[in-house]
Design an enzyme around this catalytic site. Structure first.
Site, PDB file in Angstrom:
ATOM      1  N   MET A   1      10.263  12.538  19.288  1.00  0.00           N
ATOM      2  CA  MET A   1       9.701  13.511  18.341  1.00  0.00           C
ATOM      3  C   MET A   1       9.400  12.820  17.013  1.00  0.00           C
ATOM      4  SD  MET A   1      11.346  17.177  19.215  1.00  0.00           S
ATOM      5  CE  MET A   1      12.852  17.023  18.291  1.00  0.00           C
TER       6      MET A   1
ATOM      7  N   ASP B   1      21.872  12.054  23.739  1.00  0.00           N
ATOM      8  CA  ASP B   1      21.576  13.403  24.244  1.00  0.00           C
ATOM      9  C   ASP B   1      21.957  13.436  25.725  1.00  0.00           C
ATOM     10  OD1 ASP B   1      20.215  14.515  21.799  1.00  0.00           O
ATOM     11  OD2 ASP B   1      18.975  12.762  22.150  1.00  0.00           O
TER      12      ASP B   1
ATOM     13  N   ASN C   1       9.869  10.214  13.602  1.00  0.00           N
ATOM     14  CA  ASN C   1      10.873   9.842  12.602  1.00  0.00           C
ATOM     15  C   ASN C   1      11.781   8.764  13.206  1.00  0.00           C
ATOM     16  OD1 ASN C   1      13.645  10.916  10.806  1.00  0.00           O
ATOM     17  ND2 ASN C   1      11.760  10.293   9.853  1.00  0.00           N
TER      18      ASN C   1
ATOM     19  N   SER D   1      17.536  11.287  14.028  1.00  0.00           N
ATOM     20  CA  SER D   1      16.569  11.656  12.986  1.00  0.00           C
ATOM     21  C   SER D   1      17.166  12.709  12.066  1.00  0.00           C
ATOM     22  CB  SER D   1      15.287  12.199  13.619  1.00  0.00           C
ATOM     23  OG  SER D   1      14.732  11.202  14.441  1.00  0.00           O
TER      24      SER D   1
ATOM     25  N   HIS E   1      13.958   5.647  14.425  1.00  0.00           N
ATOM     26  CA  HIS E   1      15.015   4.775  13.901  1.00  0.00           C
ATOM     27  C   HIS E   1      15.292   3.694  14.948  1.00  0.00           C
ATOM     28  CE1 HIS E   1      17.493   7.065  16.647  1.00  0.00           C
ATOM     29  NE2 HIS E   1      17.192   8.195  16.018  1.00  0.00           N
TER      30      HIS E   1
ATOM     31  N   GLY F   1      17.598   8.220  25.438  1.00  0.00           N
ATOM     32  CA  GLY F   1      18.892   7.820  24.875  1.00  0.00           C
ATOM     33  C   GLY F   1      20.034   8.658  25.444  1.00  0.00           C
TER      34      GLY F   1
ATOM     35  N   GLN G   1      11.152  23.699  22.068  1.00  0.00           N
ATOM     36  CA  GLN G   1      12.583  23.406  22.179  1.00  0.00           C
ATOM     37  C   GLN G   1      13.372  23.779  20.917  1.00  0.00           C
ATOM     38  OE1 GLN G   1      11.677  19.039  22.772  1.00  0.00           O
ATOM     39  NE2 GLN G   1      13.633  18.791  21.741  1.00  0.00           N
TER      40      GLN G   1
ATOM     41  N   HIS H   1      15.488   4.606  18.665  1.00  0.00           N
ATOM     42  CA  HIS H   1      14.218   4.771  19.379  1.00  0.00           C
ATOM     43  C   HIS H   1      13.609   3.402  19.725  1.00  0.00           C
ATOM     44  CE1 HIS H   1      14.064   8.664  16.963  1.00  0.00           C
ATOM     45  NE2 HIS H   1      13.927   9.093  18.197  1.00  0.00           N
TER      46      HIS H   1
HETATM   47  O1  PAF Z   1      15.052  13.678  22.559  1.00  0.00           O
HETATM   48  C1  PAF Z   1      13.982  14.021  22.029  1.00  0.00           C
HETATM   49  O2  PAF Z   1      13.521  13.429  21.064  1.00  0.00           O
HETATM   50  C2  PAF Z   1      13.209  15.203  22.597  1.00  0.00           C
HETATM   51  O3  PAF Z   1      14.067  16.185  23.053  1.00  0.00           O
HETATM   52  C3  PAF Z   1      12.210  14.797  23.705  1.00  0.00           C
HETATM   53  C4  PAF Z   1      12.894  14.203  24.918  1.00  0.00           C
HETATM   54  C5  PAF Z   1      11.217  13.786  23.141  1.00  0.00           C
HETATM   55  C6  PAF Z   1      11.431  16.031  24.167  1.00  0.00           C
HETATM   56  O4  PAF Z   1      10.748  16.640  23.127  1.00  0.00           O
END
Ligand code: PAF
Length: 283
Positions: free
Chosen positions: A30, A152, A32, A188, A34, A149, A61, A37
């Site tokens: 999404m 999550d 931003n 983020s 760091h 990652g 979401q 990512h």
């Molecule tokens: O983990 C995230 O950044 C978001 O939930 C994802 C997997 C990009 C879906 O929008």
């Protein structure tokens, strides 16, 4: 790096790479961005010939009253970082490109059970939003592999289950959480913390680590470990949503004999909702 905003342009580029016999990796984000990512991008690079990163703040979401509007959008900066990390393609579609219908008329991908516990209990509809957008991104980019990652943890399980249930031909790769020097998981949303809150934030990982050590030392009183962790978080000024010891394989409540556990925490610190987890293997 190629930057595209339209699905048909993305499909054309992917088709060219496929014709050349190249393997494609996807890193959905999404934005931003760091270091966490960028490690995903590094891993993607090891697994494929071409790396596509996506930046899309997915409205589906976010619940009502959550931070969709204020979520940091830093496309120019992100684009520069991705370029430095040798990303081949950045796909950054507009909301209207991804969702052609009003939210109430959208086809939704729902992973029952797994989506309704832990974070799903506190953020109803969140994982349906994640599963739907990730399924769409897989259909758009048709990657061989996608990298997510492990911070999550529940999201990763939901995505794995969706891929299995819908027989989507993509390999899902999980990457270890990247932490700041004091243990705080990179996110983020850490940017929402004030200086004072930032100083307190590592307590989440400290409490996860203490609980993991107790489990490894043979303590099997899960309930009292959870309660004491909850109190430690509250005493440090956080407002926990949950602190739970679960079975690593399916996030259900464990029996005493369970060997593979995961401890998961979500807690508010000011405006930031911090989530983190730690796996424990007792052999
Ligand atoms: O983990 C995230 O950044 C978001 O939930 C994802 C997997 C990009 C879906 O929008």
């Amino acid at each position: 790096m190629i930057t595209l905003h339209k699905i048909d342009q993305l499909r054309r580029q992917v088709a060219l790479w496929r014709q050349a016999g190249q393997r494609i990796a996807l890193v959905p984000t999404m934005g931003n961005l760091h270091t966490g990512h960028l490690r995903l991008v590094d891993r993607a690079r090891q697994l494929a010939d071409r790396v596509i990163a996506t930046i899309f703040v997915n409205p589906l979401q976010f619940g009502q009253g959550e931070d969709f509007e204020s979520y940091p959008r830093t496309l120019e900066d992100d684009s520069q970082k991705l370029e430095e990390y040798a990303t081949d393609l950045l796909f950054a579609p507009a909301v209207s490109e991804v969702y052609q219908r009003p939210q109430t008329e959208q086809t939704i991908v729902r992973v029952p059970g797994l989506s309704d516990i832990l974070c799903g209990q506190f953020r109803p509809g969140h994982f349906a939003g994640v599963a739907t957008v990730v399924c769409k991104l897989f259909n758009m980019a048709q990657p061989d592999v996608a990298v997510f990652g492990e911070k999550d943890y529940q999201q990763l399980m939901v995505i794995r289950r969706m891929v299995e249930d819908l027989q989507i031909p993509v390999q899902i790769e999980g990457m270890a959480t990247v932490r700041e020097a004091d243990g705080l998981a990179m996110s983020s949303r850490n940017g929402y913390l004030t200086v004072e809150e930032r100083a307190k934030a590592p307590v989440v990982y400290q409490v996860l680590t203490q609980t993991a050590e107790a489990l490894q030392a043979g303590d099997q009183d899960f309930k009292s470990l959870e309660e004491s962790a909850w109190n430690s978080l509250e005493n440090a000024g956080l407002r926990p949503d949950y602190f739970q010891i679960r079975r690593a394989q399916d996030l259900q409540s464990p029996d005493k004999e369970e060997k593979d556990l995961v401890i998961l925490a979500a807690a508010y610190l000011g405006a930031a909702r911090l989530i983190d987890n730690k796996t424990v293997t007792n052999r």
